[in-house]
Design an enzyme around this catalytic site. Structure first.
Site, mmCIF file in Angstrom:
data_model
loop_
_atom_site.group_PDB
_atom_site.id
_atom_site.type_symbol
_atom_site.label_atom_id
_atom_site.label_comp_id
_atom_site.label_asym_id
_atom_site.label_seq_id
_atom_site.Cartn_x
_atom_site.Cartn_y
_atom_site.Cartn_z
ATOM 1 N N GLU A 78 0.646 -1.259 -0.072
ATOM 2 C CA GLU A 78 0.030 0.010 0.170
ATOM 3 C C GLU A 78 0.919 1.257 0.094
ATOM 4 O O GLU A 78 0.544 2.281 -0.665
ATOM 5 C CB GLU A 78 -0.978 0.010 1.137
ATOM 6 C CG GLU A 78 -1.933 -1.221 1.071
ATOM 7 C CD GLU A 78 -2.799 -1.232 -0.040
ATOM 8 O OE1 GLU A 78 -2.890 -0.186 -0.617
ATOM 9 O OE2 GLU A 78 -2.969 -2.512 -0.347
ATOM 10 N N HIS A 87 1.747 1.773 -3.451
ATOM 11 C CA HIS A 87 0.740 2.500 -4.337
ATOM 12 C C HIS A 87 0.791 4.129 -3.769
ATOM 13 O O HIS A 87 0.581 4.965 -4.726
ATOM 14 C CB HIS A 87 -0.704 2.139 -3.714
ATOM 15 C CG HIS A 87 -1.373 0.860 -4.397
ATOM 16 N ND1 HIS A 87 -1.060 0.690 -5.890
ATOM 17 C CD2 HIS A 87 -1.804 -0.322 -3.760
ATOM 18 C CE1 HIS A 87 -1.510 -0.363 -6.198
ATOM 19 N NE2 HIS A 87 -1.986 -1.054 -4.868
#
Length: 367
Positions: free
Chosen positions: A139, A142
């Site tokens: 994450e 990202h």
């Protein structure tokens, strides 16, 4: 330090990557799909309009009011992982992270101005320490790549498409962009998986995490090598009809299939590119402005050429044969779909396979 707090301290030292650019781990297909998305007719108009209309403050207030914010006081082990992941990838501003009640294992990075990371209770309960570390790194990857903006727009447009499904032309226009966004996001997941490996630096933990996403918390019943063998079997895919079914199955999804992700990540972990990063040789953020767009296109084109050349998928092999000048296109398609053989005077046999049910199961997915 107490015994309980020692459980959350990494048992080994991990490498750090100061100033690393997201280009270091981004999958070539991620970049090329994003370029194609931006060239889609109407995308710029929709993007600019939604950037000013999406209720981002409302989204932040929603998680603040109805989820648990990770901190030193709440889910402290996740907070330690988050700070550690940001330290390893040199992400200066640590994104807020929330745990939300949902039995489905999932995680996402959303937000237009600033990214927010959200993980579900189902995921927290499913994964062990090192597996979760890879997810948090995923994450943060990202966030570093700026994926959260497009992910937020995808979530909004998917919801909007459901609301206006009764308007034929309006729904078609929205679904065109949603389909393109999904294609890009599937590729971006491969990039984020690589970021997760750079943070966790434990390939087996990354493999186990993906395996659990597919089959649940039954590690004693699963085997990483057998799981990867599934990916190989899936890629070979039987014949052209199976290749077409694979395309149809993946189109509605925002994520690649877990076996495919595991195989892609393992393949990358064995490359010279990955080893160079681990040795400290990687693109830096302060060099991003000097990056050649032409070089990026060339890298993406080279990746797709290699994919076609080395793929075991019948459709990709056919494309490679045609590109190499082998045979008649119409004849190859006819033979592949009908199973026609060499066909002497009797004309050969069809050898048809029983029809397959193209039913798909979306299953749990994670960003």
């Amino acid at each position: 330090m107490t015994e309980s707090s020692q459980e959350n301290v990494p048992s080994r030292q991990r490498r750090r990557f100061p100033g690393i650019s997201s280009r270091a781990y981004e999958h070539p297909a991620d970049r090329s799909a994003l370029v194609a998305l931006r060239r889609l007719t109407g995308f710029d108009t929709v993007f600019k309009a939604l950037s000013g209309l999406l209720p981002e403050r409302s989204l932040r207030l929603l998680f603040l009011s109805d989820s648990v914010r990770v901190s030193d006081a709440q889910f402290s082990h996740l907070n330690a992982m988050l700070r550690d992941a940001c330290y390893i990838l040199d992400l200066e501003k640590v994104p807020p992270m929330y745990v939300t009640q949902d039995p489905r294992p999932n995680a996402m990075c959303i937000g237009l101005d600033e990214p927010i990371i959200v993980v579900t209770t189902g995921l927290v309960e499913l994964l062990d320490e090192e597996e979760m570390r890879a997810v948090v790194g995923h994450e943060v990857g990202h966030a570093l790549s700026g994926h959260s903006v497009y992910r937020t727009i995808l979530l909004f447009l998917t919801s909007l498409a459901l609301k206006i499904a009764w308007i034929p032309l309006g729904n078609v226009a929205i679904m065109t962009i949603v389909t393109a966004l999904r294609e890009w996001f599937r590729k971006s997941e491969l990039s984020a998986d690589r970021a997760g490996l750079l943070v966790g630096q434990d390939l087996q933990a990354s493999m186990r995490g993906l395996m659990k996403i597919a089959g649940g918390n039954h590690l004693h019943e699963m085997n990483v090598d057998a799981f990867l063998a599934q990916a190989d079997e899936y890629e070979k895919g039987g014949d052209l009809r199976d290749s077409v079914l694979k395309i149809l199955n993946v189109l509605p999804r925002s994520h690649p299939f877990t076996t495919v992700r595991a195989a892609e990540l393992k393949k990358w972990s064995e490359t010279r590119d990955h080893q160079r990063i681990m040795d400290g040789h990687y693109p830096r953020r302060d060099e991003d402005k000097d990056t050649s767009v032409t070089d990026s296109f060339r890298e993406s084109a080279s990746h797709y050429a290699d994919t076609v050349r080395t793929s075991k998928d019948p459709l990709m092999k056919l494309v490679g044969d045609i590109a190499g000048g082998a045979g008649d296109l119409g004849g190859k398609l006819r033979d592949k779909f009908t199973g026609a053989g060499g066909g002497g005077a009797t004309g050969g046999q069809t050898g048809k396979r029983p029809p397959q049910d193209p039913e798909q199961s979306s299953g749990p997915e994670r960003s």
